[in-house]
Design a protein around this motif. Structure first.
Motif, PDB file in Angstrom:
ATOM      1  N   GLU A 183      26.986  44.029  32.154  1.00  0.00           N
ATOM      2  CA  GLU A 183      27.877  44.425  33.235  1.00  0.00           C
ATOM      3  C   GLU A 183      29.294  43.925  32.947  1.00  0.00           C
ATOM      4  O   GLU A 183      29.500  43.003  32.162  1.00  0.00           O
ATOM      5  CB  GLU A 183      27.393  43.834  34.567  1.00  0.00           C
ATOM      6  CG  GLU A 183      26.010  44.286  34.986  1.00  0.00           C
ATOM      7  CD  GLU A 183      25.968  45.734  35.437  1.00  0.00           C
ATOM      8  OE1 GLU A 183      27.052  46.346  35.567  1.00  0.00           O
ATOM      9  OE2 GLU A 183      24.873  46.268  35.669  1.00  0.00           O
ATOM     10  N   ILE A 184      30.258  44.534  33.621  1.00  0.00           N
ATOM     11  CA  ILE A 184      31.655  44.144  33.460  1.00  0.00           C
ATOM     12  C   ILE A 184      32.177  43.641  34.803  1.00  0.00           C
ATOM     13  O   ILE A 184      31.992  44.291  35.830  1.00  0.00           O
ATOM     14  CB  ILE A 184      32.512  45.318  32.964  1.00  0.00           C
ATOM     15  CG1 ILE A 184      32.020  45.790  31.595  1.00  0.00           C
ATOM     16  CG2 ILE A 184      33.986  44.932  32.884  1.00  0.00           C
ATOM     17  CD1 ILE A 184      32.681  47.051  31.100  1.00  0.00           C
ATOM     18  N   GLY A 185      32.798  42.483  34.780  1.00  0.00           N
ATOM     19  CA  GLY A 185      33.356  41.943  36.010  1.00  0.00           C
ATOM     20  C   GLY A 185      33.448  40.433  35.969  1.00  0.00           C
ATOM     21  O   GLY A 185      32.991  39.776  35.028  1.00  0.00           O
ATOM     22  N   ASP A 186      34.030  39.863  37.006  1.00  0.00           N
ATOM     23  CA  ASP A 186      34.214  38.418  37.129  1.00  0.00           C
ATOM     24  C   ASP A 186      32.973  37.819  37.776  1.00  0.00           C
ATOM     25  O   ASP A 186      32.749  37.976  38.980  1.00  0.00           O
ATOM     26  CB  ASP A 186      35.460  38.133  37.982  1.00  0.00           C
ATOM     27  CG  ASP A 186      35.865  36.680  37.964  1.00  0.00           C
ATOM     28  OD1 ASP A 186      34.967  35.818  37.872  1.00  0.00           O
ATOM     29  OD2 ASP A 186      37.072  36.400  38.039  1.00  0.00           O
ATOM     30  N   SER A 187      32.177  37.118  37.002  1.00  0.00           N
ATOM     31  CA  SER A 187      30.911  36.586  37.497  1.00  0.00           C
ATOM     32  C   SER A 187      31.098  35.564  38.600  1.00  0.00           C
ATOM     33  O   SER A 187      30.277  35.479  39.532  1.00  0.00           O
ATOM     34  CB  SER A 187      30.115  35.950  36.350  1.00  0.00           C
ATOM     35  OG  SER A 187      29.695  36.915  35.421  1.00  0.00           O
ATOM     36  N   LEU A 188      32.151  34.765  38.535  1.00  0.00           N
ATOM     37  CA  LEU A 188      32.365  33.726  39.540  1.00  0.00           C
ATOM     38  C   LEU A 188      32.661  34.309  40.918  1.00  0.00           C
ATOM     39  O   LEU A 188      32.295  33.721  41.948  1.00  0.00           O
ATOM     40  CB  LEU A 188      33.520  32.802  39.125  1.00  0.00           C
ATOM     41  CG  LEU A 188      33.244  31.876  37.929  1.00  0.00           C
ATOM     42  CD1 LEU A 188      34.517  31.126  37.548  1.00  0.00           C
ATOM     43  CD2 LEU A 188      32.122  30.885  38.241  1.00  0.00           C
TER      44      LEU A 188
END
Length: 582
Positions: free
Chosen positions: A341-346
């Motif tokens: 997946e693509i994105g900011d995990s935090l």
């Protein structure tokens, strides 16, 4: 003109090369006369004053053969000579592939981002494997069209059913337009959901700009190198190693530009510490090129005697370019059950629970304090283990730890900067909560100079929400700062040998005291140290003790004293003589 023949004209003067390529494309294996060659060039607007001069140059270069014209002994019949290298290609081993990549790396070093090699390797390898699968279906009695569709379904889509057009490497190399390579990459990106950002990767890397007439000579040489080999029977392990080599080869210089790369030996150590089982789900919320996920898969496969395993891999990466590289990496490793997946995990994790969570997140990442994490959809992750467990704005290390443990059913393995163990303020409060709730199983101090972008030692922290009875209320500290060997190719770096890794893993599994190396510490002692987890506070390295021969040392001292007295006597004599002379 066939793209795979671009390299044949290397070394020719431009006026010769242009006409040679046109004639080669038009005539191929056909025999021809000078008059026919002249007529073809004229029709293409490339007429020449003396056709025999062109023929003479091509013959001297070994590109043209001549034989008597049976109808006119005064004339000759010509035909082109094709280099045998293009006629067949062998299956390369790992060393051969690495040599190939090094040659190509030298060719593109200053022309374009080194990662374009990933595209060339990926495209050629998947094309060769696709064609091998297709051939097997045809041998089973399927028509060509059926074989195309079945191969699309089994592997990746390289055949456009609507256009009835094939986009494999060999097919594209038959076309006349150099830009068709770029068009093929775009088409493959649009046909495959898990490669939907392949076109964006190529664009960002400058691949489309690189595929131009201006760089024709470089591209021709790269294609010539790749055409030397057939990748259809190359194992996924070897292809995966080659893919990782591309990333690691440039890591030292790219580290100066801010790129991070986790050395493979550190990944192996971390995966061996977690010891993932078959049937597990593994998550990496900062997956980069997916190297940790793939190593976890390979670890399980090796434990299973090389047989197929059922391991689900999930990764998330904020950088969309690295995310597509991760997807390509998984394909080249033959890993099917891998979702990136693509994105900011935090702030916005696109994953749920996993058995094991593993990562080397950005160290001391700033910009993630209560203002950001306290309002995000996953804020409960930062309040589950410690109420209001928001890190300071200057470092998100403990945000990563909390996020990973929140999603772990079994264990967490994370690589971090040492500062996470002893920094004060908000991090100290979170650290206290983790120690008191008995969530930390082990802390391992790594040697210095393992990483390309930092010289300081990193640490590995193992967290476990369900410790075995004999490990409860305790934390194992391992001081592995001396467990290294010099890096084989980067003089300023160190690396971990197999023996180093085995020693660390063995100490973790035994969970025992080893003088000067590991120590099991009760959490009451840690509390007495204000919850400081600095490894050297609990485990000091054994210093080599020098044996002293007292008698010998005393004799040497007596001899030194005698020498001192002799010198003093001579000095006194000199002074007396000077005084008398005055």
């Amino acid at each position: 003109m066939s793209i795979r023949r671009w390299n044949i004209g290397e070394g020719l003067e431009n006026w010769v090369r242009k006409r040679y390529i046109v004639l080669l494309d038009e005539l191929g294996d056909e025999k021809f006369t000078a008059e026919k060659a002249e007529a073809i060039l004229r029709s293409r607007g490339l007429e020449i004053e003396n056709i025999n001069k062109l023929i003479s140059v091509l013959r001297k270069k070994g590109l043209l053969r001549a034989e008597p014209d049976p109808n006119d002994a005064r004339k000759a019949i010509y035909s082109f000579i094709f280099p045998s290298k293009l006629e067949s290609a062998g299956t390369p081993g790992k060393d051969e592939i690495l040599r190939l990549l090094k040659k190509c790396a030298d060719l593109i070093r200053t022309a374009v981002d080194y990662k374009v090699l990933l595209l060339f390797l990926f495209y050629k390898a998947v094309s060769d494997k696709w064609e091998k699968i297709k051939e097997n279906y045809e041998k089973e009695g399927h028509s060509e069209e059926e074989a195309f569709l079945l191969t699309n379904s089994e592997y990746i889509e390289l055949y456009d059913e609507n256009e009835k057009k094939l986009y494999t490497w060999n097919e594209v190399m038959k076309t006349e337009n150099i830009g068709e390579i770029g068009n093929a990459i775009k088409k493959i990106s649009s046909m495959n959901e898990n490669l939907d950002r392949l076109e964006k990767l190529a664009e960002v890397l400058g691949f489309f700009g690189f595929i131009s007439d201006e760089n024709r000579h470089i591209i021709g040489k790269i294609i010539q190198e790749f055409n030397s080999y057939d990748f259809s029977d190359v194992s996924y392990d070897v292809l995966g190693d080659a893919y990782q080599w591309i990333l690691s080869y440039f890591a030292p210089e790219k580290a100066k530009e801010g790129e991070t790369y986790t050395p493979r030996e550190v990944i192996k150590l971390l995966v061996n510490l977690l010891d993932v089982e078959d049937g597990s789900k593994v998550l990496d919320p900062a997956c980069g090129s997916a190297a940790m996920l793939i190593e976890a898969y390979n670890h399980v496969k090796e434990k299973n005697g090389g047989k197929e395993v059922s391991v689900e891999l999930v990764g998330q990466e904020r950088n969309e370019i690295m995310a597509i590289i991760a997807r390509m990496n998984a394909i080249l490793h033959g890993v099917e059950n891998c979702r990136i997946e693509i994105g900011d995990s935090l702030l916005n994790p696109k994953f749920d629970e996993a058995d094991y969570v593993i990562a080397n997140p950005p160290w001391n990442q700033d910009g993630y304090d209560e203002e950001d994490l306290g309002t995000c959809p996953i804020k409960q992750a930062y309040n589950t283990f410690v109420s209001g467990g928001y890190p300071p704005e200057s470092s998100a290390d403990w945000a990563w730890i909390q996020l990973m443990l929140y999603h772990a059913r079994k264990k967490v393995g994370i690589v971090l900067d040492q500062g996470a163990l002893f920094r004060k303020g908000k991090e100290a409060e979170i650290r206290k909560g983790f120690v008191e709730k008995d969530l930390i199983e082990a802390v391992i101090l790594l040697p210095e100079k393992l990483f390309y972008n930092v010289t300081a030692s990193g640490i590995i922290m193992i967290l476990n929400r369900n410790k075995p009875e004999d490990r409860r209320g305790k934390i194992l500290f391992i001081n592995a700062s001396n467990e290294y060997v010099p890096h084989p190719s980067v003089r300023r770096l160190n690396t971990l040998s197999r023996e180093n890794i085995e020693k660390i893993v063995d100490a973790y599994r035994r969970f025992a005291d080893i003088e000067g190396f590991s120590r099991v510490v009760d959490k009451s002692e840690i509390a007495a140290n204000d919850y400081n987890l600095n490894v050297t506070l609990y485990v000091m390295l054994n210093e080599e003790k020098e044996e002293i021969d007292i008698f010998r040392e005393f004799q040497e001292l007596k001899e030194l004293e005698k020498e001192r007295q002799d010198v003093m006597m001579r000095v006194e004599q000199y002074i007396m003589e000077i005084a008398r002379a005055g």
